[in-house]
Design a protein around this motif. Sequence first.
Motif, short mmCIF file in Angstrom:
data_model
loop_
_atom_site.label_atom_id
_atom_site.label_comp_id
_atom_site.label_asym_id
_atom_site.label_seq_id
_atom_site.Cartn_x
_atom_site.Cartn_y
_atom_site.Cartn_z
N ALA A 70 15.70 47.00 59.77
CA ALA A 70 16.32 46.40 60.95
C ALA A 70 17.30 45.32 60.52
N GLY A 71 18.48 45.31 61.12
CA GLY A 71 19.49 44.30 60.84
C GLY A 71 20.32 44.56 59.61
N PHE A 72 20.06 45.65 58.92
CA PHE A 72 20.79 45.93 57.68
C PHE A 72 22.29 46.05 57.93
N SER A 73 22.68 46.81 58.93
CA SER A 73 24.11 47.03 59.20
C SER A 73 24.82 45.72 59.48
N GLN A 74 24.20 44.87 60.26
CA GLN A 74 24.82 43.59 60.58
C GLN A 74 24.97 42.72 59.33
N ARG A 75 23.92 42.64 58.50
CA ARG A 75 23.99 41.85 57.27
C ARG A 75 25.05 42.40 56.32
N LEU A 76 25.15 43.72 56.25
CA LEU A 76 26.15 44.34 55.39
C LEU A 76 27.55 43.99 55.87
N GLN A 77 27.80 44.10 57.14
CA GLN A 77 29.13 43.78 57.68
C GLN A 77 29.47 42.31 57.43
N GLU A 78 28.50 41.42 57.58
CA GLU A 78 28.74 40.00 57.31
C GLU A 78 29.10 39.76 55.85
N ARG A 79 28.42 40.43 54.96
CA ARG A 79 28.71 40.25 53.52
C ARG A 79 30.07 40.82 53.15
N LEU A 80 30.44 41.94 53.78
CA LEU A 80 31.73 42.54 53.46
C LEU A 80 32.89 41.66 53.92
#
Length: 82
Positions: A70-80
């Motif tokens: 859960a929340g992986f996509s959001q964390r990935l987008q923030e890091r990118l």
Amino acid sequence: MRRKKKEFMVLSCREVWKEISNYLEGEVDAALRADLEAHFAQCRHCTALLDGTRNVIVLTVDQRTFTLPAGFSQRLQERLRM
């Protein structure tokens, strides 16, 4: 860009990063391959990046699917965005 140091060429980490995909695909000439391998032998950071890139390639061609946390996509987008 390469800089001369003693009698051999030394690549910076930035130069290595630009060539990792080409290196993994076997699309570098013998001299550049030797320079990259010499750099990997001395640089843990670039070796980790090489291993990580190799793992991503293996996972990408793997036909299995994985459930992401859960929340992986959001964390990935923030890091990118960094």
